[in-house]
Enzyme design. Structure first.
Site, PDB file in Angstrom:
ATOM      1  N   LYS A  34       4.635 155.407  47.497  1.00 35.24           N
ATOM      2  CA  LYS A  34       4.007 154.287  46.800  1.00 35.24           C
ATOM      3  C   LYS A  34       2.630 153.943  47.374  1.00 35.24           C
ATOM      4  CE  LYS A  34       8.129 152.505  44.654  1.00 35.24           C
ATOM      5  NZ  LYS A  34       9.043 151.373  44.386  1.00 35.24           N
ATOM      6  N   ARG A  88      15.852 155.440  48.166  1.00 37.19           N
ATOM      7  CA  ARG A  88      15.494 156.272  47.023  1.00 37.19           C
ATOM      8  C   ARG A  88      14.200 157.005  47.345  1.00 37.19           C
ATOM      9  NH1 ARG A  88      12.265 156.380  42.500  1.00 37.19           N
ATOM     10  NH2 ARG A  88      13.199 157.121  40.542  1.00 37.19           N
TER      11      ARG A  88
END
Length: 267
Positions: A208, A248
């Site tokens: 991210k 995840r």
């Protein structure tokens, strides 16, 4: 043991892999590879939630994910479906998914709570304040840690009223969703408080932007996929040490190795 959820993006516009697995056969092969590398769960998604992403019609989403879910579930893999649409979630569970991973926590399509209750699938409830095209407009907090926990508690209460017990709920602080830079770090520092609520906690920091921003400080160069994966593995270990149930990730092997080192260190 912290479980590893491997992400399989069956989309042409994923921020992480640029549509590398948009074809059904490629997505299935990738899922099998992630499982071989140590993924305990495969998270299959057909709609990108990257900042600015356009919404996908549920019919198109189902065409993308259902064949992949059926094939991977048939191999014995534990399947999660990454969707905000109740119709897709219902069809995915019928196709073999055991977990509904709703990044909107039931706010985008409240009927997804009924689906989870009736199918008895586990439900991931993420902290969410708006769709990808305008989510950063909602990134306003007085106290990120306190507000994320409080808003997730509220969603848990709504889920309980819909017939979903805490034992089937998984909480996710929604890293990157309606959170900018330092706000993500503040949410991660609050993981012990989230874990203390009782339900399982899932964390997704993989590749991210806030990690890239950190890596690119001090003229360190571009935050390549490899560098982001290493940073993700470190973040996953720290999340595991905070007590989360699962992480995840896109690079399962790197996270598997990092978690093994941490477990060996702890003894």
């Amino acid at each position: 043991m912290t479980l590893i959820m491997g992400a399989v993006n069956v989309t042409p516009d994923s921020f992480s892999d640029g549509g590398r697995y948009a074809r059904t056969a490629d997505a299935i092969a990738h899922g099998l590879q992630l499982r071989a590398e140590g993924a305990h769960i495969l998270d299959i998604g057909g709609e990108s939630t990257r900042p600015g992403a356009e919404r996908v019609d549920p019919h198109v989403e189902r065409e993308r994910v259902l064949p992949v879910i059926r094939e991977l579930a048939a191999t014995g893999a534990v399947i999660s479906v990454d969707t905000m649409h109740a119709s897709t979630a219902e069809a995915a569970v019928e196709a073999g998914a055991a977990i509904i991973n709703d990044v909107a926590g039931g706010l985008a399509d409240p009927d997804i709570l009924r689906v989870a209750a009736e199918t008895r699938a586990d439900l991931v409830i993420s902290h969410w304040r708006g769709h990808s095209d305008d989510m950063y407009a909602h990134a306003r907090y007085d106290d990120v840690a306190r507000e994320v926990v409080a808003e997730l508690v509220e969603r848990m209460e709504v889920a309980a009223a819909a017939g979903i017990p805490p034992a089937r709920i998984i909480l996710d602080p929604g890293i990157g969703f309606a959170k900018r830079g330092e706000q993500n770090w503040q949410a991660l520092r609050a993981l012990p408080a989230l874990v203390a609520l009782g339900p399982r906690v899932l964390v997704g920091t993989s590749r991210k932007r806030f990690l890239a921003d950190l890596l690119e400080q001090d003229d360190a160069g571009a935050a390549t996929e490899q560098r982001r994966d290493l940073a993700t593995a470190v973040a996953s270990v720290l999340a595991a040490q905070a007590g989360v149930w699962g992480v995840r990730v896109h690079d399962v092997a790197a996270t598997r190795d990092a978690l093994r080192v941490a477990e060996a260190w702890a003894g």
